[in-house]
Design an enzyme around this catalytic site. Structure first.
Site, PDB file in Angstrom:
ATOM      1  N   TYR A   1       0.865  -1.176   0.000  1.00 32.09           N
ATOM      2  CA  TYR A   1       0.000   0.000   0.000  1.00 32.09           C
ATOM      3  C   TYR A   1       0.899   1.221   0.000  1.00 32.09           C
ATOM      4  O   TYR A   1       1.825   1.315   0.815  1.00 32.09           O
ATOM      5  CB  TYR A   1      -0.884  -0.023   1.255  1.00 32.09           C
ATOM      6  CG  TYR A   1      -1.793   1.166   1.427  1.00 32.09           C
ATOM      7  CD1 TYR A   1      -2.972   1.277   0.688  1.00 32.09           C
ATOM      8  CD2 TYR A   1      -1.492   2.171   2.341  1.00 32.09           C
ATOM      9  CE1 TYR A   1      -3.826   2.364   0.861  1.00 32.09           C
ATOM     10  CE2 TYR A   1      -2.336   3.260   2.524  1.00 32.09           C
ATOM     11  CZ  TYR A   1      -3.501   3.343   1.780  1.00 32.09           C
ATOM     12  OH  TYR A   1      -4.348   4.415   1.959  1.00 32.09           O
TER      13      TYR A   1
ATOM     14  N   ASP B   1       9.387   2.698  -0.726  1.00 27.62           N
ATOM     15  CA  ASP B   1       8.399   3.383   0.107  1.00 27.62           C
ATOM     16  C   ASP B   1       8.798   3.138   1.561  1.00 27.62           C
ATOM     17  O   ASP B   1       8.550   2.077   2.129  1.00 27.62           O
ATOM     18  CB  ASP B   1       6.999   2.835  -0.192  1.00 27.62           C
ATOM     19  CG  ASP B   1       5.925   3.475   0.692  1.00 27.62           C
ATOM     20  OD1 ASP B   1       6.287   4.116   1.696  1.00 27.62           O
ATOM     21  OD2 ASP B   1       4.734   3.317   0.379  1.00 27.62           O
TER      22      ASP B   1
ATOM     23  N   LYS C   1       5.247   9.749   8.301  1.00 28.19           N
ATOM     24  CA  LYS C   1       5.177   9.281   9.699  1.00 28.19           C
ATOM     25  C   LYS C   1       6.212   9.966  10.603  1.00 28.19           C
ATOM     26  O   LYS C   1       5.981  11.069  11.046  1.00 28.19           O
ATOM     27  CB  LYS C   1       5.338   7.758   9.769  1.00 28.19           C
ATOM     28  CG  LYS C   1       4.510   6.973   8.747  1.00 28.19           C
ATOM     29  CD  LYS C   1       3.108   6.703   9.192  1.00 28.19           C
ATOM     30  CE  LYS C   1       2.404   5.768   8.233  1.00 28.19           C
ATOM     31  NZ  LYS C   1       0.983   5.739   8.359  1.00 28.19           N
TER      32      LYS C   1
HETATM   33  N1  HOZ Z   1      -1.613   1.279   6.841  1.00 27.29           N
HETATM   34  C1  HOZ Z   1      -2.102   2.621   6.986  1.00 27.29           C
HETATM   35  C2  HOZ Z   1      -0.994   3.563   7.204  1.00 27.29           C
HETATM   36  N2  HOZ Z   1      -0.140   3.619   6.093  1.00 27.29           N
HETATM   37  C3  HOZ Z   1      -3.093   2.643   8.089  1.00 27.29           C
HETATM   38  C4  HOZ Z   1      -3.596   3.973   8.466  1.00 27.29           C
HETATM   39  C5  HOZ Z   1      -4.809   4.393   7.730  1.00 27.29           C
HETATM   40  O1  HOZ Z   1      -5.054   3.970   6.592  1.00 27.29           O
HETATM   41  O2  HOZ Z   1      -5.545   5.147   8.336  1.00 27.29           O
END
Ligand code: HOZ
Length: 437
Positions: A144, A239, A267
């Site tokens: 993702y 990423d 992040k």
């Molecule tokens: N895996 C997502 C953060 N890259 C989770 C957070 C979200 O989608 O709210």
């Protein structure tokens, strides 16, 4: 635990926010019940609107590596606020941030700040396309890279949690330009490159996946991608939105000793505020406007408050390298506790871990890609999630997410987590015995 205020707030939210949340996985749909609404957090703990306290193992999906409201970061934010909140003009802090990133991340020579990991990944592939003059990209099933159109094909994280790995609203044209390979499968990547000669602009990969649960690269996979990119003139994008400054000061690339062409970040570089960045080789980054012709912009990019929080966090990590040993040790202690509970209850589930990221998969199969991640018993995960929450441990509300451990956990917190696992995994074993009778 009383959740009545959270439940009321959720009903209110449903009237005015789609699904009651501003990001889908927060809705708890995959785990049942309604989400807890958070009021505050400090150190290792997060507090909900009903006054319940939970030990944090998500940490805002990664940024809070130092724990919540760390005094050094808090002070930097408070000081920055005194000078106003946004200028839409260059600041000294943006240079300091760029210098810090370039000094810490081995492959980054120039960097552009944006506002989220999504923006960083969208911009990175635009630059790769501009640089190579090619259209197609290769991404991996279950990875993702935010919610940009090109990435919502076979996407992990909330997309798979909600059952929409291929989202409606993404045009066929965009989908045609996104080629998909299974994670850890170099032969599949090679076949895609051969079938699309001189058409692949970029390969984008999570060097350690966090978005189908935590999945590690097998030996030679990331190196093999580097070789293929070199051979075929493809831009190699790491990423590192989740892994950057978490797995080490220089991210996953420093650990695996691989030099991607572009790295996307987010992040931790915002210390909890909304920030993203993409950076890499000068030659490629100088394609970005106004140095070059690939357009990308943002009123709030390099926002002074966000820069202050990020700089304070990165400096702290630089000055306290022992933080990495601490978070890794906490993670080892948690996963050892889980392993002990699994063994005591005759369970053989898979744990994947690296540094301060880990996932417990409710499957006995090794999890190395999306197909194997999907063999997990998500209903059993949901039960485990709810029981852990009831014991004051706040996990990601989906099997297809990694957990992120902070430095703020105390020995007592770690023991609490171990005890909760002992109790809950015993209940899981009982339920499984009933199911299999
Ligand atoms: N895996 C997502 C953060 N890259 C989770 C957070 C979200 O989608 O709210």
């Amino acid at each position: 635990m009383n959740h009545s205020t959270s439940q009321e707030l959720f009903q209110r939210a449903l009237q005015v926010i789609p699904g009651g949340v501003n990001s889908p996985v927060r809705a708890f749909r995959a785990v049942g019940g309604s989400p807890v609404f958070i009021k505050s957090a400090r150190g290792a703990y997060i507090f909900d609107e009903d006054g319940n306290r939970y030990i944090e193992l998500i940490n805002s999906w990664g940024p809070m590596i130092l724990g919540h409201a760390h005094p050094v970061v808090q002070e930097a934010i408070v000081r920055a606020v005194e000078d106003s909140f946004s200028f839409g003009a260059p600041t000294r802090k943006e240079i300091e941030m760029a210098e810090l990133i370039c000094s810490m991340v081995p492959s980054v020579e120039k960097v552009r700040m944006v506002n989220s990991g999504t923006e960083a990944c969208m911009s990175a592939i635009r630059v790769a396309r501009g640089y190579t003059g090619r259209n197609k990209i290769i991404k991996f099933e279950g990875c993702y890279h935010g919610h940009g159109d090109s990435f919502l094909i076979a996407a992990g994280s909330g997309a798979v949690t909600m059952g929409t790995p291929d989202s409606p609203g993404v045009t066929q044209g965009v989908a045609n330009d996104t080629l998909i390979a299974p994670y850890n499968n170099l032969a599949a990547v090679e076949a895609l490159i051969e079938a699309n000669p001189d058409q692949i602009a970029a390969i984008i990969v999570e060097p350690v996946v966090g978005n189908m649960g935590c999945v590690l690269p097998q030996k030679g996979f990331l190196e093999g991608l580097r070789t293929l990119c070199d051979k075929h003139g493809i831009v190699y994008i790491f990423d590192e939105v989740m892994t950057g400054f978490r797995l080490s000061q220089g991210g996953a690339q420093k650990i695996f000793n691989i030099c991607p062409d572009i790295t996307t970040m987010g992040k931790i570089i915002g210390g909890g505020l909304p920030v993203g960045a993409y950076g890499g080789k000068k030659e490629i980054m100088d394609c970005v406007s106004p140095a070059g012709k690939v357009y990308q912009a943002g009123t709030l990019s390099g926002n002074p408050i966000a820069m202050s929080a990020g700089i304070a966090t990165l400096r702290y990590l630089n000055e306290h390298p022992e933080i990495y040993e601490q978070v890794n040790q906490h993670t080892r202690q948690i996963t050892e506790g889980i392993r002990k509970a699994l063994k005591n209850n005759g369970l053989n589930f898979t744990i994947n871990e690296m540094g301060s990221m880990y996932s417990l998969f409710f499957t006995e199969k090794p999890v190395t890609d999306f197909e194997s991640a999907k063999t997990s018993d998500t209903a059993m995960f949901a039960f485990y999630f709810r029981e852990m929450l009831a014991r004051g441990v706040y996990l990601a509300p989906s099997q297809f997410e990694s957990l992120f451990v902070s430095a703020a956990l105390s020995e007592a917190d770690l023991q609490h987590i171990e005890q909760a696992h002992a109790e809950v995994l015993a209940m899981v074993a009982e339920r499984m015995a009933v199911v299999h009778k």
